[in-house]
Design an enzyme around this catalytic site. Structure first.
Site, PDB file in Angstrom:
ATOM      1  CB  SER A  86       1.954 -13.767   8.918  1.00  0.00           C
ATOM      2  OG  SER A  86       1.325 -12.558   8.588  1.00  0.00           O
ATOM      3  CB  SER A 138      -0.073   2.813   8.958  1.00  0.00           C
ATOM      4  OG  SER A 138      -1.203   2.059   8.588  1.00  0.00           O
ATOM      5  CG  HIS A 166       2.850   2.935   6.691  1.00  0.00           C
ATOM      6  ND1 HIS A 166       2.008   3.939   6.272  1.00  0.00           N
ATOM      7  CD2 HIS A 166       2.210   1.774   6.432  1.00  0.00           C
ATOM      8  CE1 HIS A 166       0.900   3.408   5.801  1.00  0.00           C
ATOM      9  NE2 HIS A 166       0.991   2.095   5.885  1.00  0.00           N
ATOM     10  CB  THR A 194       4.616   1.914  -1.249  1.00  0.00           C
ATOM     11  OG1 THR A 194       3.763   2.434  -2.267  1.00  0.00           O
ATOM     12  CG2 THR A 194       4.741   2.980  -0.166  1.00  0.00           C
ATOM     13  CE  LYS A 197       0.961   3.700   2.216  1.00  0.00           C
ATOM     14  NZ  LYS A 197      -0.390   4.190   1.937  1.00  0.00           N
ATOM     15  CB  THR A 227       0.561  -2.774 -18.502  1.00  0.00           C
ATOM     16  OG1 THR A 227      -0.236  -3.471 -19.464  1.00  0.00           O
ATOM     17  CG2 THR A 227       1.237  -1.593 -19.162  1.00  0.00           C
ATOM     18  CB  THR A 312      -9.539   0.242   9.400  1.00  0.00           C
ATOM     19  OG1 THR A 312     -10.306   0.304   8.196  1.00  0.00           O
ATOM     20  CG2 THR A 312      -8.096   0.496   9.066  1.00  0.00           C
TER      21      THR A 312
HETATM   22  N1  PLP Z   1       1.742  -2.344   2.995  1.00  0.00           N
HETATM   23  C1  PLP Z   1       1.203  -1.539   3.916  1.00  0.00           C
HETATM   24  C2  PLP Z   1       1.603  -1.705   5.329  1.00  0.00           C
HETATM   25  C3  PLP Z   1       0.267  -0.556   3.559  1.00  0.00           C
HETATM   26  O1  PLP Z   1      -0.279   0.250   4.478  1.00  0.00           O
HETATM   27  C4  PLP Z   1      -0.089  -0.409   2.181  1.00  0.00           C
HETATM   28  C5  PLP Z   1      -1.042   0.637   1.711  1.00  0.00           C
HETATM   29  O2  PLP Z   1      -1.439   1.539   2.334  1.00  0.00           O
HETATM   30  C6  PLP Z   1       0.502  -1.280   1.266  1.00  0.00           C
HETATM   31  C7  PLP Z   1       1.396  -2.233   1.686  1.00  0.00           C
HETATM   32  C8  PLP Z   1       0.159  -1.179  -0.189  1.00  0.00           C
HETATM   33  O3  PLP Z   1       0.912  -0.181  -0.792  1.00  0.00           O
HETATM   34  P1  PLP Z   1       0.371   0.573  -2.099  1.00  0.00           P
HETATM   35  O4  PLP Z   1      -0.551   1.638  -1.641  1.00  0.00           O
HETATM   36  O5  PLP Z   1       1.596   1.070  -2.786  1.00  0.00           O
HETATM   37  O6  PLP Z   1      -0.355  -0.468  -2.913  1.00  0.00           O
END
Ligand code: PLP
Length: 357
Positions: A86, A138, A166, A194, A197, A227, A312
């Site tokens: 990872s 990001s 992203h 996702t 975004k 759900t 962060t």
């Molecule tokens: N993966 C990354 C790199 C993210 O930055 C984020 C959320 O910002 C996610 C996964 C999670 O996605 P979601 O907001 O759809 O739960």
């Protein structure tokens, strides 16, 4: 009253609504995917996502977070003895999935393929392996060497799992992400994304070979015991993905706007951090100033920008993170840069080449 009684019964009425394009699915899906929560819209969206990524199948989750958490933890269940590699800057949702899978895991230094190879070479060649990484990171706006990672995966017999959260909608000729842009999407085993975004809705997914998708569908608690997404969101996501597949000019404009903002900021001596993506981080280097500038930009200038502080990002690298959209004009950018120049002077923050005051 008589008229009401003589109205068509539920079946013809439903058929009529269906013909009109209104399938009357309600606000919520009403159940888990396996128990009444699968509608036409969910199935259509999964087909759309599989097509977007050129894979045999796709599987929807209620968020990108859940898709990473559920898929990575389940891969340990379906591949006994799996070792996951990872990237050190992977998103919390990937870390959480890998941790809860409780299998062997190794963290390689961010985007450091030499370190990744060292770790791969040290493992039992017969053990199943998977490399988990993102395309666009990001916080810094940097992008992984996807082709290099695939080459290592092939050399050491590892599967690849990429988080394109992203990047989906924003990169590649049809908006499938950076792997598509780089022409290597077919060589990635599992693509995660996702709908919350660039696609502007909500939800998450993976796309992969049918056998992988079926295994995760069958064993992932985060898929089975919750759900499903509201049908209207699934329908909205389909419309959004279809639009972005056809409109590459939006992506071209997006990249051009990000480059224009970076150039304006650099010209003003603002410390834009190196970024090869649409993300434009500007280093402040102090958490109090970072929050303060963000607050003043909103209250005095009507501009919203996120302050990014520890944990962060590492202490001392606190930053403002700008994500210009294709709709931001030159005038808006000029206003922003003028406001930032004033605030940089007011807070006496370092500029490229020295302090303003
Ligand atoms: N993966 C990354 C790199 C993210 O930055 C984020 C959320 O910002 C996610 C996964 C999670 O996605 P979601 O907001 O759809 O739960």
């Amino acid at each position: 009253m008589l008229e009401r009684l003589s109205r068509p019964g539920p079946e013809p009425r439903r058929a009529r609504r269906h013909a009109q394009g209104d399938r009357g699915s309600g606000a919520g899906s009403g159940g888990t995917r396996n128990i009444s929560g699968t509608t036409h819209y969910h199935v259509e969206l999964e087909a759309e996502l599989a097509d977007l990524h050129g894979k045999e199948a796709a599987l929807l989750f209620t968020s990108g977070y859940v898709s990473n958490e559920a898929s990575l933890s389940t891969l340990y269940k379906v591949l006994p003895g799996l070792i996951i590699y990872s990237d050190a800057l992977n998103h919390n949702s990937m870390i959480s999935g890998i941790r809860s899978g409780r299998g062997e895991r190794h963290v390689f230094r961010h985007n450091d393929l030499a370190h990744l190879e060292e770790l791969l070479a040290a493992a039992d060649p017969a053990a199943p392996k998977l490399i988990a990484f993102e395309s666009v990171y990001s916080m810094d706006g940097d992008i992984a060497d996807i082709a290099g990672t695939i080459a290592l995966a092939k050399k050491y017999g590892a599967l690849t799992y990429i988080d394109e959260v992203h990047a989906v909608g924003m990169y590649g000729p049809r908006g499938a992400g950076v792997a598509e842009r780089d022409g290597v999407m077919s060589q990635i085993d599992i693509i995660e994304g996702t709908l919350g975004k660039a696609f502007g809705v909500m939800g998450g997914y993976i796309a992969a070979d049918a056998i992988i998708v079926d295994a995760i569908r069958s064993y992932a608690d985060g898929f089975i015991f919750t759900t499903s997404l509201p049908p209207a969101l699934a329908a909205g996501a389909v419309a959004s993905i279809r639009y972005l597949k056809e409109h590459n000019e939006v992506r071209v404009a997006h990249q051009e706007r990000a480059a224009a903002l970076k150039a304006r900021m650099a010209k003003a001596g603002l410390p834009v951090m190196p970024s090869v993506s649409h993300i434009v981080p500007v280093e402040v280097g102090d958490p109090v100033h970072c929050k303060m500038i963000s607050d003043i930009l909103l209250s005095d200038y009507g501009i919203y920008v996120q302050p990014i502080n520890y944990p962060t990002v590492p202490r001392g690298t606190e930053r403002l993170r700008f994500t210009p959209s294709p709709a931001h004009t030159d005038e808006m950018m000029d206003d922003l840069v003028r406001a930032l120049e004033k605030l940089w002077t007011r807070c006496n923050i370092k500029r490229v080449g020295g302090y303003a005051a």
